[in-house]
Scaffold this motif. Structure first.
Motif, mmCIF file in Angstrom:
data_model
loop_
_atom_site.group_PDB
_atom_site.id
_atom_site.type_symbol
_atom_site.label_atom_id
_atom_site.label_comp_id
_atom_site.label_asym_id
_atom_site.label_seq_id
_atom_site.Cartn_x
_atom_site.Cartn_y
_atom_site.Cartn_z
ATOM 1 N N LEU A 170 33.694 31.300 46.235
ATOM 2 C CA LEU A 170 33.123 30.335 45.297
ATOM 3 C C LEU A 170 32.707 29.117 46.103
ATOM 4 O O LEU A 170 33.524 28.557 46.836
ATOM 5 N N VAL A 202 28.948 31.952 43.119
ATOM 6 C CA VAL A 202 29.928 32.957 43.534
ATOM 7 C C VAL A 202 29.240 34.052 44.336
ATOM 8 O O VAL A 202 28.124 34.470 44.032
ATOM 9 N N ASP A 207 26.455 35.218 41.093
ATOM 10 C CA ASP A 207 26.166 34.383 39.933
ATOM 11 C C ASP A 207 26.125 32.923 40.358
ATOM 12 O O ASP A 207 26.618 32.575 41.434
ATOM 13 N N ARG A 208 25.552 32.087 39.475
ATOM 14 C CA ARG A 208 25.420 30.669 39.750
ATOM 15 C C ARG A 208 25.357 29.949 38.402
ATOM 16 O O ARG A 208 24.779 30.450 37.455
ATOM 17 N N SER A 209 25.956 28.770 38.363
ATOM 18 C CA SER A 209 25.812 27.932 37.171
ATOM 19 C C SER A 209 25.699 26.480 37.602
ATOM 20 O O SER A 209 26.165 26.099 38.677
ATOM 21 N N SER A 269 33.589 30.660 30.613
ATOM 22 C CA SER A 269 32.376 30.964 31.366
ATOM 23 C C SER A 269 32.649 30.934 32.867
ATOM 24 O O SER A 269 32.213 31.826 33.611
ATOM 25 N N ILE A 270 33.371 29.915 33.308
ATOM 26 C CA ILE A 270 33.697 29.807 34.734
ATOM 27 C C ILE A 270 34.608 30.960 35.152
ATOM 28 O O ILE A 270 34.407 31.567 36.209
ATOM 29 N N MET A 300 32.585 34.011 35.699
ATOM 30 C CA MET A 300 31.904 33.977 36.996
ATOM 31 C C MET A 300 32.852 34.413 38.114
ATOM 32 O O MET A 300 32.495 35.239 38.949
ATOM 33 N N LYS A 346 33.641 38.082 38.460
ATOM 34 C CA LYS A 346 32.586 38.914 39.054
ATOM 35 C C LYS A 346 32.805 39.115 40.552
ATOM 36 O O LYS A 346 32.254 40.036 41.132
ATOM 37 N N THR A 347 33.630 38.257 41.157
ATOM 38 C CA THR A 347 33.878 38.382 42.595
ATOM 39 C C THR A 347 34.974 39.394 42.900
ATOM 40 O O THR A 347 35.161 39.760 44.056
#
Length: 130
Positions: free
Chosen positions: A46, A103, A111-113, A121-122, A125, A128-129
């Motif tokens: 991250l 990430v 992903d990116r935010s 939501s975080i 993300m 997903k790793t």
């Protein structure tokens, strides 16, 4: 005699704590070299881009600290990047704003935010790793 017992008790506690396996993510300062090394090792990563003056960044931080203490993120590497001091380094990642979370799984961006302060939501993300 009491001081000696206290010293031994303290040493025993240190040994026990040192022998416990890591159950939380590792946090380091961002650098392109640290990112490249973690990517080469295939680590989940991250990149947390913050600015000290940013209220959104300040809202994200306790969420990230809480989430990354979970054992499921024990292999995650969190690289904290200073938006103001590392603009040149962050251009390579196409970062245009503070409060950006990116990430990676190895060398692949997953992903990116930007600006999210929603814990679910975080967490999604970060998951997903895994």
């Amino acid at each position: 005699m009491t001081e000696i017992r206290a010293l031994f008790a303290g040493l025993a506690a240190l040994i026990l704590v040192g022998s416990v396996p890591a159950t939380a993510a590792e946090w380091k300062a961002y650098s392109p070299e640290a990112l490249a090394a973690a990517q080469a090792d295939g680590k989940p990563i991250l990149v947390d881009v913050f600015a000290a003056w940013c209220p959104t960044c300040r809202a994200q931080n306790p969420i990230l600290v809480k989430l990354t203490k979970q054992p499921k993120y024990k292999d995650l590497l969190v690289l904290k990047a200073d938006f103001d001091a590392q603009k040149e380094d962050l251009r390579a990642l196409n970062v245009r704003s503070q409060s950006t979370l990116i990430v990676f799984k190895g060398d692949k961006e997953i992903d990116r935010s930007v600006g999210s302060t929603n814990e679910l939501s975080i967490e999604g993300m970060l998951d997903k790793t895994l």
